[in-house]
Design a protein around this motif. Structure first.
Motif, short mmCIF file in Angstrom:
data_model
loop_
_atom_site.label_atom_id
_atom_site.label_comp_id
_atom_site.label_asym_id
_atom_site.label_seq_id
_atom_site.Cartn_x
_atom_site.Cartn_y
_atom_site.Cartn_z
N SER A 1 14.35 45.84 29.62
CA SER A 1 15.85 46.26 29.46
C SER A 1 16.16 46.76 28.18
CB SER A 1 16.79 44.99 29.75
OG SER A 1 16.69 44.21 28.60
N ARG A 2 15.53 46.36 27.10
CA ARG A 2 15.79 47.03 25.61
C ARG A 2 15.06 48.37 25.70
NH1 ARG A 2 14.01 44.12 20.16
NH2 ARG A 2 15.82 44.91 18.85
N LYS A 3 13.67 48.51 26.39
CA LYS A 3 13.04 49.70 26.41
C LYS A 3 13.90 50.85 27.19
CE LYS A 3 8.82 51.88 26.90
NZ LYS A 3 7.25 51.67 27.18
N GLY A 4 14.48 50.35 28.47
CA GLY A 4 15.34 51.10 29.12
C GLY A 4 16.75 51.60 28.61
N SER A 5 17.22 50.74 27.89
CA SER A 5 18.42 50.94 27.10
C SER A 5 18.28 51.94 26.23
CB SER A 5 19.36 50.00 26.64
OG SER A 5 18.47 49.21 25.46
#
Length: 124
Positions: free
Chosen positions: A4-8
């Motif tokens: 989720s961090r990489k996606g954001s």
């Protein structure tokens, strides 16, 4: 959590790229408008220069004609003749400044001859 961090992060980068592209497009439109305004100012400057040269020549001719009439007593002929000469000088100055008439070469001006009136020396 890492996904989720990489996606954001990727989402924020894409949003930032979109905003930068939009700003760059606005800047190019602003640059084009600034170039057009600069050309317009340049044109006004040339127009002011040409008109002031013409008006100055006419005023100087009229003033010299007035002085001639005043001191010699040739009224109104001095004013008429020198006003016409001032007008002709003004037109010639404007044409020279605009590049329509070439200025005489300094060597020809000193020698008192026109560059186009010289004849060939080989007799032809």
């Amino acid at each position: 959590m890492k996904g989720s961090r990489k996606g954001s992060l990727e989402e924020r980068l894409q949003r930032l790229d979109a905003e930068l592209a939009k700003k760059r497009a606005e800047d190019t439109v602003g640059d084009a408008a600034e170039e057009k305004a600069a050309e317009s100012r340049k044109g006004y400057a040339v127009a002011m220069k040409l008109s002031s040269e013409f008006i100055a020549a006419v005023i100087v001719g009229a003033f010299l004609g007035y002085l001639l009439d005043r001191f010699v007593g040739t009224a109104p002929w001095g004013m008429i003749v020198l006003l016409m000469l001032g007008f002709c000088a003004g037109v010639l100055n404007v044409m020279r400044s605009a590049g329509m008439v070439a200025s005489p070469h300094p060597v020809d001006r000193v020698a008192g001859r026109d560059a186009g009136s010289e004849t060939k020396k080989d007799g032809a």
